[in-house]
Design a protein around this motif. Structure first.
Motif, mmCIF file in Angstrom:
data_model
loop_
_atom_site.group_PDB
_atom_site.id
_atom_site.type_symbol
_atom_site.label_atom_id
_atom_site.label_comp_id
_atom_site.label_asym_id
_atom_site.label_seq_id
_atom_site.Cartn_x
_atom_site.Cartn_y
_atom_site.Cartn_z
ATOM 1 N N HIS A 1 0.806 -1.223 0.000
ATOM 2 C CA HIS A 1 0.000 0.000 0.000
ATOM 3 C C HIS A 1 0.837 1.270 0.000
ATOM 4 C CE1 HIS A 1 -3.209 -2.821 1.239
ATOM 5 N NE2 HIS A 1 -3.958 -1.996 0.541
ATOM 6 N N ASP B 1 11.984 10.424 -7.909
ATOM 7 C CA ASP B 1 12.980 11.027 -7.008
ATOM 8 C C ASP B 1 12.302 11.680 -5.807
ATOM 9 O OD1 ASP B 1 15.597 10.543 -7.726
ATOM 10 O OD2 ASP B 1 15.815 12.326 -8.982
ATOM 11 N N ALA B 2 11.241 12.460 -6.076
ATOM 12 C CA ALA B 2 10.561 13.198 -5.006
ATOM 13 C C ALA B 2 9.868 12.243 -4.034
ATOM 14 C CB ALA B 2 9.539 14.164 -5.600
ATOM 15 N N ARG B 3 9.557 11.046 -4.511
ATOM 16 C CA ARG B 3 8.878 10.047 -3.663
ATOM 17 C C ARG B 3 9.858 9.090 -3.003
ATOM 18 N NH1 ARG B 3 5.659 12.134 -7.129
ATOM 19 N NH2 ARG B 3 3.384 12.050 -7.011
ATOM 20 N N PRO C 1 12.872 9.628 -0.590
ATOM 21 C CA PRO C 1 13.733 10.582 0.116
ATOM 22 C C PRO C 1 15.087 10.017 0.544
ATOM 23 C CG PRO C 1 11.902 9.909 1.520
ATOM 24 C CD PRO C 1 11.651 9.311 0.157
ATOM 25 N N GLY D 1 2.252 14.949 -10.777
ATOM 26 C CA GLY D 1 2.050 15.351 -9.388
ATOM 27 C C GLY D 1 0.861 14.680 -8.724
ATOM 28 N N VAL D 2 -0.103 14.203 -9.511
ATOM 29 C CA VAL D 2 -1.294 13.580 -8.909
ATOM 30 C C VAL D 2 -1.083 12.080 -8.659
ATOM 31 C CG1 VAL D 2 -2.829 15.256 -9.999
ATOM 32 C CG2 VAL D 2 -2.474 13.037 -11.094
ATOM 33 N N LEU D 3 0.053 11.544 -9.041
ATOM 34 C CA LEU D 3 0.298 10.117 -8.775
ATOM 35 C C LEU D 3 0.408 9.892 -7.271
ATOM 36 C CD1 LEU D 3 2.923 9.337 -11.572
ATOM 37 C CD2 LEU D 3 0.542 8.559 -11.467
ATOM 38 N N PRO D 4 0.068 8.687 -6.797
ATOM 39 C CA PRO D 4 0.149 8.413 -5.363
ATOM 40 C C PRO D 4 1.570 8.650 -4.835
ATOM 41 C CG PRO D 4 -0.872 6.568 -6.537
ATOM 42 C CD PRO D 4 -0.382 7.522 -7.570
ATOM 43 N N ALA D 5 1.653 9.032 -3.559
ATOM 44 C CA ALA D 5 2.951 9.311 -2.946
ATOM 45 C C ALA D 5 3.051 8.614 -1.586
ATOM 46 C CB ALA D 5 3.151 10.815 -2.796
ATOM 47 N N ALA D 6 2.314 7.521 -1.423
ATOM 48 C CA ALA D 6 2.233 6.855 -0.121
ATOM 49 C C ALA D 6 3.614 6.409 0.353
ATOM 50 C CB ALA D 6 1.305 5.644 -0.216
ATOM 51 N N SER D 7 3.943 6.771 1.578
ATOM 52 C CA SER D 7 5.272 6.437 2.082
ATOM 53 C C SER D 7 5.166 5.751 3.435
ATOM 54 C CB SER D 7 6.125 7.697 2.192
ATOM 55 O OG SER D 7 5.649 8.514 3.233
#
Lengths: 239, 262
Positions: free
Chosen positions: A64, A91-93, A95, A212-218
């Motif tokens: 998830h 890259d932004a997702r 860290p 930018g609207v792609l999921p970024a769940a971390s």
């Protein structure tokens, strides 16, 4: 309702069938993935995975977060979004430098295999644009595209890989019964189906609205453990 | 501010501009409903503003927004007077809290709010978006606490997006609590920890002197991003311990007003 997010323009229909997806998603595909545990080695060492139940919980958390993000990036690449924009989004997702390095290395290895298996101008262009390797999910998506697969196939391959790696690694790290590890993967199948749909929908939305609207769940603890794992002097897996 | 059956809608706005005499003026400082703003002083070039909770919020159904717009060379330290408690609302819907930060060239913002505490039964989605010009600097702290002492958590989601010169620098979303995607508290999730936080430092000076990735403690890592920025990520058993970890990290990496230019 003229909702662009639910009625995307038709993608070129994938020419390849399920057999091609089996080739791409096969753990024996020579792209170097077997050397990575997806964070399982660190979690085993910390005592957070001790058995099949722990492996399943670990895999659900990873699916998830990192799994969904990779699947959406791969689906977007398969859909034909700009690989450079997707690589910047990856890259932004990501860290933690250790994970960025691992992802680019895996991307480089996958691209090498993909260009031999499914030669295509899009893969040559990617290699030229990213001599040090693009992020693995971006390469995976373009590989699926070169193979004639669609965005949902790319999402499936990314999701399966995000749990297949930890499951195989845990068999080696814990001496877990391979039957039990595979039963975990079987129980995760409905979650994979659900997430493949969500990743594909997100990719279609990104085509209209940008990456930018792609999921970024971390998962903060996965990130922390990934850095710590990379510092170990001796380890069985690269990540 | 407006209040209706669906909850409170409030939007607080801050505009900061260099005053031409080495300080920072605040042409706009407009609180709204539960988001009251007070100018609380200055330190050299940096103006200080405190967000004062004027009433209980956010409750379910509330839509709160905070916008800070820093012009060229403006310096602002923005804090909050107390922790923000996400509380359940009567209407049973989620609350939203949107923070928008815009920094022009040479602007410096320290956004250091107190923790966000998710109370049992609450549902809150936080979204923080910062857009920075090339020479802007940002120090941002986020602390998420799952439940008050000994209490179960509500559902808490937070997305943090930082864009620099139009390119994504950091994009992260977390979601914790009952109803969050499966595995949030498992071995790949929080593994029983109840406080999670981040300290982000964006500083163009890092382009010349990139900081190394470093473990600052058992569950604290400082990681350079793919750009002139550093992200400290920490998980801890509780809010107090989390603050201690992030304060220590800030001592290593953050700038202070007195030495405004690095």
């Amino acid at each position: 309702m003229t909702d662009r997010t639910t009625s995307p323009a038709p993608a070129p229909s994938p020419a390849a069938g399920p057999a091609t997806l089996l080739v791409l998603a096969d753990g024996r595909f020579p792209a170097g993935g077997h050397a990575h545990s997806g964070g399982a080695e660190a979690a085993v060492k910390a005592g957070r995975i001790r058995d099949a139940a722990g492996l399943e919980e670990f895999c659900r958390g990873r699916l998830h977060t990192a799994g969904l993000v990779a699947a959406a990036l791969a689906a977007a690449a398969a859909l034909g979004l700009d690989p450079a924009e997707l690589d910047a989004a990856a890259d932004a997702r990501t860290p933690v430098p250790a994970l960025r390095t691992a992802s680019r290395k895996l991307g480089r290895q996958l691209l090498r295999a993909a260009r031999a298996v499914w030669p295509a101008p899009g893969l040559d262009a990617l290699a030229a644009a990213f001599p040090r390797g693009a992020h693995q999910p971006v390469v995976l998506g373009l590989t699926a595209r070169a193979a004639g697969l669609g965005p949902r196939d790319a999402a499936y391959a990314a999701l399966y890989e995000s749990v297949g790696g930890p499951a195989t690694a845990t068999v080696r790290l814990l001496g877990l019964d391979p039957f039990e590890a595979t039963a975990v993967l079987a129980r995760l199948a409905p979650a994979l189906d659900d997430l493949a749909g969500r990743a594909t929908a997100a990719a279609h939305r990104a085509r209209d609205e940008g990456a930018g609207v792609l999921p970024a769940a971390s998962a903060p603890l996965l990130d922390i453990a990934a850095h710590q794992h990379a510092q170990w002097p001796v380890r069985l897996f690269a990540s | 501010m407006t209040a209706g059956a669906s909850g409170v809608r409030a939007h607080a706005r801050i505009t900061a501009a260099a005053d031409g005499r080495g300080g920072t003026a605040l042409p706009e400082l407009a609180g709204s409903g539960p988001l009251a703003l007070r100018r609380t002083g200055c330190d050299g070039p940096e103006a200080h503003v405190t967000l004062v909770g004027a009433m209980s919020a956010p409750l379910g159904g509330d839509r709160l927004a905070l916008t800070a717009d820093l012009g060229p060379g403006a310096a602002l330290r923005l804090t909050s007077a107390a922790a923000t408690l996400a509380l359940p609302g009567r209407c049973g819907t989620a609350a939203r809290y949107d923070v928008r930060l815009t920094l022009a060239d040479g602007a410096a913002l320290r956004w250091l709010p107190e923790p966000l505490v998710s109370v049992r039964g609450s549902e809150l989605a936080v979204s923080t978006r910062a857009e920075l010009a090339a020479s802007a600097r940002l120090l941002l702290r986020e602390e998420l606490v799952l439940g008050r002492a000994g209490e179960a958590s509500g559902l808490l989601g937070s997305r943090l997006t930082v864009v620099r010169e139009g390119r994504p620098l950091l994009d992260q979303e977390v979601c914790f609590g009952p109803g969050a995607p499966a595995g949030w508290d498992g071995p790949a999730g929080l593994a029983g920890h109840r406080a999670v936080g981040q300290l982000l430092v964006v500083d163009p000076a890092f382009a010349q002197r990139p900081p190394a990735a470093r473990e600052l403690g058992e569950h604290v890592v400082a990681a350079p991003l793919a750009g002139p920025a550093l992200l400290v990520t920490a998980v801890a058993p509780d809010a107090l311990r989390l603050r201690a970890l992030l304060d220590e990290a800030a001592g290593h990496y953050a700038w202070s007003a007195a030495c405004g230019t690095t």
